[in-house]
Structures are given as structure tokens and as C-alpha cells.
Design a protein around this motif. Structure first.
Motif, mmCIF file in Angstrom:
data_model
loop_
_atom_site.group_PDB
_atom_site.id
_atom_site.type_symbol
_atom_site.label_atom_id
_atom_site.label_comp_id
_atom_site.label_asym_id
_atom_site.label_seq_id
_atom_site.Cartn_x
_atom_site.Cartn_y
_atom_site.Cartn_z
ATOM 1 N N GLN A 3 9.449 -1.798 -4.198
ATOM 2 C CA GLN A 3 8.518 -0.895 -4.858
ATOM 3 C C GLN A 3 9.038 -0.578 -6.244
ATOM 4 O OE1 GLN A 3 6.745 2.268 -2.567
ATOM 5 N NE2 GLN A 3 7.402 1.283 -0.666
ATOM 6 N N PRO A 4 8.183 -0.298 -7.193
ATOM 7 C CA PRO A 4 6.752 -0.100 -7.031
ATOM 8 C C PRO A 4 5.992 -1.419 -6.870
ATOM 9 C CG PRO A 4 7.341 0.119 -9.338
ATOM 10 C CD PRO A 4 8.630 -0.091 -8.576
ATOM 11 N N LEU A 5 4.824 -1.318 -6.247
ATOM 12 C CA LEU A 5 3.911 -2.443 -6.131
ATOM 13 C C LEU A 5 2.947 -2.340 -7.307
ATOM 14 C CD1 LEU A 5 2.676 -4.868 -4.677
ATOM 15 C CD2 LEU A 5 1.397 -3.258 -3.236
ATOM 16 N N GLU A 13 -0.033 2.589 -4.270
ATOM 17 C CA GLU A 13 0.740 3.421 -3.345
ATOM 18 C C GLU A 13 0.050 3.436 -1.993
ATOM 19 O OE1 GLU A 13 0.904 7.249 -5.223
ATOM 20 O OE2 GLU A 13 2.376 6.585 -6.704
ATOM 21 N N MET A 30 2.492 0.461 2.192
ATOM 22 C CA MET A 30 3.500 -0.123 1.314
ATOM 23 C C MET A 30 4.460 -0.940 2.174
ATOM 24 S SD MET A 30 2.960 0.498 -1.872
ATOM 25 C CE MET A 30 1.309 0.025 -1.410
#
Length: 168
Positions: A153-155, A163, A93
């Protein structure tokens, strides 16, 4: 490899820090070793004090939770791959910029694409699942310098939340 870190003295003059050992601590990874050259837990880092150097010295000795890149910072590492090392498939990440400085590496992506990188070539990884393979002729070692920066984040890609992932 010897490492030097600069700082400022009480007069504001540029000097070399004596807070960190000159030899970076090497962490064993499958097929090689990883040496953290610098880490910061804040981006951008504050250089008004030497708190960043103190944190980096701690990271080198004790490691960092969640991998190489602090969740709100950045890190730089030297990665050495023994012949014929193959990494695990993994996703970080972070935004990673990797430059090959010695040898030849194949970068495999989960979509099936492969690129061969030689000394002087670089790759920018944007949270992608990938795997490295040392294909240096003559059973030679390969070395790379990698810079990792935290990402928002989140991706979320194609309706999925991605994740950190490691596939052994």
C-alpha cells in the motif's frame, strides 16, 4: 464443518494441535455468514512456534481490525450466501482468490461487467470494487472459499489512491 490444525510435538513429530476449538466461529454478514478458517498477521508466517495458532484463535474469537485480512498477513475463509443474497459493493486492500464450491454466484464489477461462477470456478480480485449475488437455481445456498493476502500500500490506480471501501 470440522477443522483440524497440524503442528509438531517436542520430538518434532507431526501432531494435531489442541489449541483451537474444532468448530470455526461464524460471523454474520449481510445475506450469509463468514467463517475464518485461518489467519496470520505476518507473511510469510513463522511456524517455529505456535504463536500463529494463538493469534488465529484470538482472531476467530474477537475478530480482526480492518476486516478479514490482517494488514501484513493473510486469511482464509468459508463464505456462505443464503438465497437470494446480494452483498454490498466493497473493495478490500488485499489480493483475494475465491473458489465457488457450491451453488452459482454472479460477480459484478463497478465497470458494469458481470461473470457467473459455478462450483469449481474461481476469481482473483486485485483490490477491485465488486459485489456478489447468489443466483443458485431453486433458491439454494452458495458457498465459497476465499483466500486473502495483504498487498503493498498505497494502492494507486489511474492517479487515484484506493482504500478499503463499503457501499451500503
Amino acid at each position: 464443518m470440522t477443522q483440524y490444525i497440524t503442528t509438531h510435538d517436542a520430538k518434532g513429530q507431526s501432531v494435531y494441535s489442541n489449541k483451537t476449538p474444532t468448530e470455526p466461529h461464524a460471523h454474520s454478514i449481510p445475506g450469509g455468514k463468514l467463517e475464518i478458517l485461518y489467519s496470520s498477521h505476518h507473511f510469510p508466517p513463522s511456524l517455529n512456534t505456535e504463536a500463529d495458532i494463538d493469534q488465529y484463535a484470538h482472531d476467530r474469537t474477537h475478530g480482526m481490525e480492518g476486516g478479514i485480512c490482517p494488514s501484513h498477513g493473510s486469511a482464509v475463509a468459508m463464505v456462505s450466501f443464503e438465497p437470494p443474497a446480494v452483498s454490498a459493493w466493497h473493495r478490500t486492500m488485499s489480493l483475494d482468490v475465491t473458489a465457488i464450491i457450491e451453488g452459482v454466484m454472479e460477480a459484478h464489477l463497478e465497470g458494469g461487467e458481470v461473470r457467473t461462477l459455478k462450483a469449481g470456478d474461481s476469481m482473483v480480485q486485485r483490490g477491485t470494487m465488486h459485489m456478489w449475488k447468489n443466483v443458485t437455481p431453486g433458491n439454494g445456498w452458495a458457498k465459497a472459499v476465499a483466500s486473502a493476502s495483504a498487498i503493498q500500500q498505497p494502492l494507486e490506480i489511474a492517479g487515484k489512491t484506493l482504500e478499503t471501501e463499503l457501499r451500503m
